[in-house]
Design an enzyme around this catalytic site. Structure first.
Site, PDB file in Angstrom:
ATOM      1  N   THR A 127       0.827  -1.208   0.000  1.00  0.00           N
ATOM      2  CA  THR A 127       0.000   0.000   0.000  1.00  0.00           C
ATOM      3  C   THR A 127       0.863   1.261   0.000  1.00  0.00           C
ATOM      4  OG1 THR A 127      -0.287   0.073   2.409  1.00  0.00           O
ATOM      5  CG2 THR A 127      -1.878  -1.199   1.171  1.00  0.00           C
ATOM      6  N   ASP A 128       2.020   1.203   0.623  1.00  0.00           N
ATOM      7  CA  ASP A 128       2.957   2.326   0.536  1.00  0.00           C
ATOM      8  C   ASP A 128       3.418   2.529  -0.904  1.00  0.00           C
ATOM      9  OD1 ASP A 128       3.109   3.308   3.144  1.00  0.00           O
ATOM     10  OD2 ASP A 128       4.573   1.804   3.753  1.00  0.00           O
ATOM     11  N   ILE A 129       3.766   1.440  -1.581  1.00  0.00           N
ATOM     12  CA  ILE A 129       4.241   1.540  -2.952  1.00  0.00           C
ATOM     13  C   ILE A 129       3.138   2.082  -3.864  1.00  0.00           C
ATOM     14  CG2 ILE A 129       5.096   0.240  -4.937  1.00  0.00           C
ATOM     15  CD1 ILE A 129       7.110   0.631  -2.640  1.00  0.00           C
ATOM     16  N   GLY A 188       2.653   5.733  -3.232  1.00  0.00           N
ATOM     17  CA  GLY A 188       3.745   6.492  -3.835  1.00  0.00           C
ATOM     18  C   GLY A 188       3.555   6.670  -5.332  1.00  0.00           C
TER      19      GLY A 188
END
Length: 395
Positions: A168-170, A173
């Site tokens: 989810t961070d990727i 981003g």
């Protein structure tokens, strides 16, 4: 060498992964990225490990190349004044503080757009700046759980599983990159910037794609299928004599090729398996038949056989296999950079292959405050003032 975002300045007030990953991509594309941390370095990933190399975290190295480092104490007015001066010559501000923090610091969008009406301001939070969850902190693992991603990951025996990386961070981003570049394009027509309110929660839910669509259409809760596909069969992993492979049959023609290769063309004519819809209904029976056949030979045998028949195939590779993969070497997906402390370091490169404005790798992830003096000098601070800022623990 010309780069796509040459001349764009990004003030990066983010830490950990989603924001730094976004700003690294912008940096790879040629933007000048100034990473803002508290004096001494406040990005938590600098201290996440092991592994470390000469005290440098591999986690930090993965998302912070092509950046300059400026350390600023945002809790002091002199520090906030530095940010305001930088905003005047910047195109983008990215932050991932909790909702309301930038406003409390006097650095919210309404304030900064007064200084620079053309500013693109990207806020990355766990749950967004509106709604009942807006004040909650957001971590990738929590978001994976709440978004439904974990409920569909794993198999019937494993229970809910998280992805092997902070997906989810990727995703967030990447969405941030898309939103920022869209806002920069719009600014060319309007002359003014805008605010982007981006959340990990929203980004994760967007990644439910076909599984989410299946549920919204039918109201039926999806089951955990492991490596199997919800809508296509056979589209899964199989064990061989010496390891696991993946077969991805996307249509009935490919299925007929597969069963002919396996020596059972009659399966392709069986009403239970002739169409994809029928194969989905009879998934267990077909998978068991195919699994017994794949166990009879090694991975290399099936790779050659599938290539000859143009059947989508891939071995399940370890990180060592990936590192040695000639395709990735030819695509320059592993690069080496010289770090002032870690020395010669291997990192994963950019997948963006632009023919006219290729990405560039100009600088390794910076040490805290490595560029503070030069950046401050550029915006009007003299040597005495810079020393006073150091002594006052402003930078």
């Amino acid at each position: 060498m010309e780069t796509a975002l040459k001349g764009r300045r990004i003030l990066d007030l983010t830490r950990v992964l989603a924001g730094p990953y976004c700003s690294m991509i912008l940096g790879d594309l040629g933007a000048e990225v100034i990473k803002i941390e508290a004096p001494g370095g406040s990005d938590e990933t600098r201290f996440w490990g092991p592994p470390f190399k000469n005290g440098v975290s591999s986690y930090f190295l993965c998302a912070n190349r092509n950046k300059k480092s400026l350390t600023v104490n945002l809790k002091k007015p002199e520090g906030r004044e530095i940010i305001e001066k930088l905003v005047r010559t910047s195109d983008v501000v990215i932050h991932n503080f909790k909702t309301g923090t930038m406003e409390k610091l006097g650095l919210g969008y309404d304030r900064l757009k007064e200084i620079h009406p053309g500013l693109v301001y990207c806020s990355i939070t766990g749950f967004g700046e509106t709604g009942p969850y807006r004040d909650r902190p957001g971590y990738d693992f929590i978001i994976q759980a709440m978004s439904g991603l974990m409920s569909i990951t794993g198999d019937e025996h494993s229970g809910p599983q998280k992805f092997g990386v902070a997906i989810t961070d990727i995703l967030t981003g990447l969405y941030a990159c898309i939103g920022i570049q869209a806002a920069l394009l719009e600014r060319e027509a309007s002359g003014t910037g805008q605010k982007i309110d981006l959340s990990l929660f929203d980004s994760a839910v967007s990644a439910l794609v076909n599984i989410g669509s299946n549920y919204l259409m039918t109201g039926e809760l999806p089951s955990r299928l492991g490596s199997r596909h919800a809508n296509i069969v056979p589209y899964q992993s199989f064990s061989t004599k010496d390891g696991e492979i993946v077969i991805a049959v996307g249509n009935d023609r490919q299925f007929m090729k597969l069963v002919s290769m396996l020596g059972l063309p009659s399966l392709g004519l069986d009403p239970k398996f002739r169409t994809n819809a029928a194969r989905v209904e009879n998934r267990k029976e077909l998978s068991a038949i195919l699994q017994n056949l794949f166990l009879q030979e090694k991975k290399s045998f099936w790779e050659n056989a599938c290539q000859k028949q143009e059947i989508p195939f891939g071995p399940i590779q370890t990180m060592e296999d990936v590192r040695k993969d000639q395709q990735l070497k030819d695509r320059e997906m592993f690069i080496r950079m010289q770090h002032p402390k870690a020395g010669d370091t291997a990192i994963i490169g950019s997948p963006l292959k632009l023919s006219k404005t290729p990405v560039s790798y100009r600088s390794s992830p910076p040490e805290p405050g490595a560029d503070s003096a030069s950046i401050l000098s550029e915006i009007g601070y003299d040597e005495d003032e810079i020393q006073q800022l150091k002594q006052g623990e402003i930078i």
